[in-house]
Scaffold this motif. Structure first.
Motif, PDB file in Angstrom:
ATOM      1  N   ARG A 172       3.932   1.490  -1.260  1.00 56.25           N
ATOM      2  CA  ARG A 172       4.529   1.626  -2.595  1.00 56.25           C
ATOM      3  C   ARG A 172       3.522   2.239  -3.563  1.00 56.25           C
ATOM      4  NH1 ARG A 172       6.819  -3.520  -1.309  1.00 56.25           N
ATOM      5  NH2 ARG A 172       5.141  -4.584  -2.440  1.00 56.25           N
ATOM      6  N   GLN A 173       2.265   1.788  -3.488  1.00 57.63           N
ATOM      7  CA  GLN A 173       1.229   2.330  -4.368  1.00 57.63           C
ATOM      8  C   GLN A 173       1.023   3.808  -4.105  1.00 57.63           C
ATOM      9  OE1 GLN A 173      -0.908   0.522  -6.567  1.00 57.63           O
ATOM     10  NE2 GLN A 173      -2.888   1.547  -6.548  1.00 57.63           N
ATOM     11  N   ARG A 196       2.672   6.891 -16.876  1.00 55.90           N
ATOM     12  CA  ARG A 196       1.677   6.346 -15.949  1.00 55.90           C
ATOM     13  C   ARG A 196       0.529   7.327 -15.805  1.00 55.90           C
ATOM     14  NH1 ARG A 196       3.469   1.955 -13.021  1.00 55.90           N
ATOM     15  NH2 ARG A 196       1.224   1.514 -12.957  1.00 55.90           N
ATOM     16  N   ALA A 248       0.832  -1.206   0.000  1.00 58.13           N
ATOM     17  CA  ALA A 248       0.000   0.000   0.000  1.00 58.13           C
ATOM     18  C   ALA A 248       0.870   1.260   0.000  1.00 58.13           C
ATOM     19  CB  ALA A 248      -0.922  -0.008   1.224  1.00 58.13           C
ATOM     20  N   VAL A 281      -6.308   6.113  -7.625  1.00 52.52           N
ATOM     21  CA  VAL A 281      -5.827   4.786  -8.008  1.00 52.52           C
ATOM     22  C   VAL A 281      -4.808   4.904  -9.136  1.00 52.52           C
ATOM     23  CG1 VAL A 281      -6.494   2.518  -8.885  1.00 52.52           C
ATOM     24  CG2 VAL A 281      -8.021   3.754  -7.346  1.00 52.52           C
ATOM     25  N   LEU A 282      -3.647   4.304  -8.938  1.00 50.33           N
ATOM     26  CA  LEU A 282      -2.665   4.209 -10.017  1.00 50.33           C
ATOM     27  C   LEU A 282      -3.175   3.209 -11.035  1.00 50.33           C
ATOM     28  CD1 LEU A 282       0.284   5.025 -10.921  1.00 50.33           C
ATOM     29  CD2 LEU A 282       0.999   2.858  -9.874  1.00 50.33           C
ATOM     30  N   GLN A 288       3.824   5.806  -5.621  1.00 50.49           N
ATOM     31  CA  GLN A 288       3.729   5.907  -7.081  1.00 50.49           C
ATOM     32  C   GLN A 288       2.641   6.892  -7.496  1.00 50.49           C
ATOM     33  OE1 GLN A 288       3.189   1.667  -7.756  1.00 50.49           O
ATOM     34  NE2 GLN A 288       5.230   1.504  -8.642  1.00 50.49           N
ATOM     35  N   VAL A 289       1.516   6.901  -6.778  1.00 46.78           N
ATOM     36  CA  VAL A 289       0.458   7.872  -7.056  1.00 46.78           C
ATOM     37  C   VAL A 289       0.994   9.284  -6.857  1.00 46.78           C
ATOM     38  CG1 VAL A 289      -1.725   8.808  -6.191  1.00 46.78           C
ATOM     39  CG2 VAL A 289      -1.482   6.350  -6.560  1.00 46.78           C
ATOM     40  N   LYS A 297      -3.370   0.511 -13.830  1.00 45.44           N
ATOM     41  CA  LYS A 297      -2.478  -0.615 -14.084  1.00 45.44           C
ATOM     42  C   LYS A 297      -1.916  -0.543 -15.505  1.00 45.44           C
ATOM     43  CE  LYS A 297      -2.503  -5.692 -14.105  1.00 45.44           C
ATOM     44  NZ  LYS A 297      -3.363  -6.893 -13.920  1.00 45.44           N
TER      45      LYS A 297
END
Length: 250
Positions: free
Chosen positions: A134-135, A171, A132, A213-214, A138-139, A216
């Protein structure tokens, strides 16, 4: 002793099976590790329950009988042969002692299984927390990218959706606000629009009306994105009409 090694000592600590040095190191570790502290509390409670499960209540008068026999039975000295202690000098274990030993071993085995399960649960929780984080990182990287651009649209039911794209990072992040819960057994699924071909891009959390949400996969050559309602777990291709379609910012 490393932190990874200290995480494995919860079961031994709960059973008082650590050396003095190990116990001191582990108790210092407990002050900084909430997961291990919780695990020790649960293992200690389990050990107590197991101990009660195999406990034996002595018959009435057993204590007085033992104390009386202590004063009347003379201890037999060990018989030796050639300087060694004979087998006859070793008292035989009574069946009750053997049963108690077996019960203790069974309890220890059961506790060991609980300890392994608890450790696996703690490892899984820590890995989920790391994933979580890491996500979230990235966001944040996409939202704060120097080339980040955003497009927004009204969704069904008064909700609002925005997509933020960083072509440098390749992304995209979808930001939802006020999303109604999907029907039971359904989930919102994100899609990249690759020239009319819809590519799966992740799922939204059905319990959260507001979320970031990043998406996919990479943006690639996608020119747009969409949101549809799909069965739990998602689909390879959209099975319903989209609740949102947006062009990606150039």
């Amino acid at each position: 002793m490393s932190t990874a090694e200290l995480h494995t000592l919860t079961g031994a600590y709960a059973l008082h099976a650590l050396s003095d040095d190990e116990r001191d190191a582990f108790e210092r570790h407990l002050g900084d590790c909430a997961a291990c502290a919780q695990e020790v509390r649960e293992l200690g409670a389990t050990a107590g329950r197991l101990g009660l499960a195999v406990s034996v209540t002595p018959p009435a008068g057993f204590r007085d009988q033992v104390l009386r026999r202590v004063t009347t039975v003379r201890q037999e000295p060990p018989r030796t042969s050639g300087g060694g202690v004979s087998v006859a000098a070793v008292p035989r274990r009574r069946p009750v002692a053997r049963w108690a030993l077996a019960a203790c071993l069974a309890a220890a085995a059961s506790l060991g299984g609980v300890a392994v399960w608890q450790h696996e649960q703690a490892d899984r929780a820590r890995e989920e927390a790391r994933a979580a984080q890491r996500q979230a990182d990235q966001v944040a990287q996409v939202l704060s990218a120097p080339d980040a651009k955003v497009a927004s649209a009204r969704l069904a039911g008064g909700a609002r959706g925005s997509v933020v794209v960083s072509h440098d990072r390749d992304r995209a992040v979808f930001v939802a606000a006020g999303m109604a819960s999907p029907p039971d057994g359904k989930v919102y699924q994100l899609w990249f629009d690759d020239g009319g071909h819809m590519r799966p891009a992740g799922l939204l959390d059905p319990a959260r009306p507001d979320q970031s949400v990043l998406m996919k996969g990479s943006v690639g050559e996608a020119s747009g994105m969409g949101v549809s309602v799909e069965p739990n777990g998602g689909s390879e291709q959209p099975t319903t009409s989209p609740v949102a379609l947006m062009s990606l910012p150039a």
